[in-house]
Design a protein around this motif. Sequence first.
Motif, short mmCIF file in Angstrom:
data_model
loop_
_atom_site.label_atom_id
_atom_site.label_comp_id
_atom_site.label_asym_id
_atom_site.label_seq_id
_atom_site.Cartn_x
_atom_site.Cartn_y
_atom_site.Cartn_z
N THR A 208 1.03 -1.32 0.10
CA THR A 208 0.11 -0.04 0.01
C THR A 208 0.96 1.39 0.01
O THR A 208 0.66 2.14 -0.64
N VAL A 209 1.79 1.16 0.71
CA VAL A 209 2.87 2.49 0.97
C VAL A 209 3.65 2.77 -0.52
O VAL A 209 3.55 3.74 -1.05
N LEU A 210 4.07 1.72 -1.35
CA LEU A 210 4.83 1.90 -2.25
C LEU A 210 3.70 2.19 -3.41
O LEU A 210 4.11 2.98 -4.31
N ALA A 211 2.38 1.75 -3.35
CA ALA A 211 1.67 2.44 -4.34
C ALA A 211 1.20 3.72 -4.03
O ALA A 211 1.16 4.62 -5.07
N PHE A 212 1.08 4.28 -2.73
CA PHE A 212 0.66 5.44 -2.25
C PHE A 212 1.96 6.55 -2.82
O PHE A 212 1.57 7.58 -3.29
N TRP A 213 3.17 6.16 -2.80
CA TRP A 213 4.14 6.87 -3.17
C TRP A 213 4.26 7.27 -4.52
O TRP A 213 4.68 8.30 -4.99
N LYS A 214 3.80 6.40 -5.40
CA LYS A 214 3.56 6.58 -6.90
C LYS A 214 2.86 7.74 -7.25
O LYS A 214 2.74 8.39 -8.14
N VAL A 215 1.78 7.80 -6.24
CA VAL A 215 0.55 8.85 -6.44
C VAL A 215 1.07 10.35 -5.66
O VAL A 215 0.89 11.29 -6.11
N ALA A 216 1.90 10.32 -4.60
CA ALA A 216 1.97 11.37 -3.75
C ALA A 216 3.17 11.75 -3.56
O ALA A 216 3.51 12.69 -3.19
N ALA A 217 4.27 10.96 -3.75
CA ALA A 217 5.71 11.27 -3.64
C ALA A 217 6.21 12.04 -4.86
O ALA A 217 5.98 11.62 -5.75
N GLU A 218 7.17 12.82 -4.59
CA GLU A 218 7.93 13.61 -5.56
C GLU A 218 9.15 12.64 -6.07
O GLU A 218 10.05 12.71 -5.44
N GLY A 219 9.17 12.50 -7.24
CA GLY A 219 10.32 11.49 -7.56
C GLY A 219 10.06 10.18 -6.97
O GLY A 219 9.33 9.68 -6.37
N HIS B 283 17.31 11.46 10.47
CA HIS B 283 17.02 11.78 9.09
C HIS B 283 15.57 11.52 8.67
O HIS B 283 15.06 10.55 8.94
N LEU B 284 15.05 12.64 7.86
CA LEU B 284 13.82 12.42 7.45
C LEU B 284 13.62 12.37 5.88
O LEU B 284 14.38 12.90 5.18
N TYR B 285 12.87 11.16 5.58
CA TYR B 285 12.75 11.12 3.86
C TYR B 285 11.32 10.90 3.83
O TYR B 285 10.51 10.64 4.38
N ARG B 286 10.95 10.98 2.52
CA ARG B 286 9.56 10.44 2.15
C ARG B 286 8.39 11.04 2.81
O ARG B 286 7.56 10.45 2.83
N LEU B 287 8.79 12.25 3.02
CA LEU B 287 7.38 13.24 3.60
C LEU B 287 6.50 13.43 2.39
O LEU B 287 6.74 14.13 1.51
N ALA B 288 5.27 12.70 2.58
CA ALA B 288 4.49 12.80 0.98
C ALA B 288 2.85 12.88 1.47
O ALA B 288 2.59 11.97 2.72
N VAL B 289 2.16 13.63 0.94
CA VAL B 289 0.89 13.59 1.64
C VAL B 289 -0.18 13.63 0.05
O VAL B 289 0.39 14.14 -1.07
N ARG B 290 -0.98 12.90 0.27
CA ARG B 290 -1.64 12.52 -1.07
C ARG B 290 -2.07 14.07 -1.47
O ARG B 290 -2.95 14.85 -0.87
N PRO B 291 -2.09 14.25 -2.76
CA PRO B 291 -2.25 15.53 -3.28
C PRO B 291 -3.81 16.31 -3.04
O PRO B 291 -3.73 17.49 -2.69
N ASP B 292 -4.81 15.43 -2.84
CA ASP B 292 -6.02 16.00 -2.70
C ASP B 292 -6.52 16.21 -1.33
O ASP B 292 -7.52 16.76 -0.62
N HIS B 293 -5.17 15.96 -0.15
CA HIS B 293 -5.44 16.08 0.92
C HIS B 293 -4.29 16.80 1.81
O HIS B 293 -4.21 16.93 2.84
N ARG B 294 -3.59 17.47 0.97
CA ARG B 294 -2.49 18.74 1.21
C ARG B 294 -3.20 19.89 1.74
O ARG B 294 -4.49 20.16 1.62
N ALA C 147 7.41 21.68 -1.68
CA ALA C 147 7.96 21.25 -0.29
C ALA C 147 8.88 22.21 0.35
O ALA C 147 8.78 22.27 1.62
N HIS C 148 9.65 23.08 -0.12
CA HIS C 148 10.34 24.04 0.56
C HIS C 148 9.59 25.03 1.27
O HIS C 148 10.08 25.13 2.51
N HIS C 149 8.24 25.23 0.81
CA HIS C 149 7.35 26.17 1.81
C HIS C 149 6.98 25.34 2.97
O HIS C 149 6.91 25.86 3.97
#
Length: 141
Positions: A16-27, A71-82, A117-119
């Motif tokens: 589920t996480v791997l599928a989620f990253w394809k939608v919500a993660a940058e790169g 270390h923090l990595y893969r902070l990702a939020v589903r685009p329609d929930h940002r 992400a910078h903001h």
Amino acid sequence: MTELRVRAATPEDLDTVLAFWKVAAEGTSISDDRSGVERLVARDPGALILAELGGEPVGTVIAGFDGWRCHLYRLAVRPDHRRRGIASALLAAAEERFVRLGGRRADAMVLTRNETAHHAWAAAGYAPEERWRRWVKPLTG
């Protein structure tokens, strides 16, 4: 609205996480595969933090601690929930984890080109550290 649930991901969550990253993660990352995420969760069971609404993933962050640095990595939020506080809740959980483990400073991997992400990181109290540059070398083929 269903209440946000923030928890450590389990091995059952990995597809589920791997599928989620394809939608919500940058790169993508060289480690964005089942075996890479399995190793993360097996080595550090609390590092992959998942946010859910109604049982569905809406955000993730990896809060890795090597015993010295946080270390923090893969902070990702589903685009329609940002812009609903999900990233803030994930970062609060990550920072609480770091404090419990004895961490003193957190750093985040943020793509140079990802202005959105910078903001978000700046709003959370993080700032770029221009004195350092990340150097990388792939260890596989």
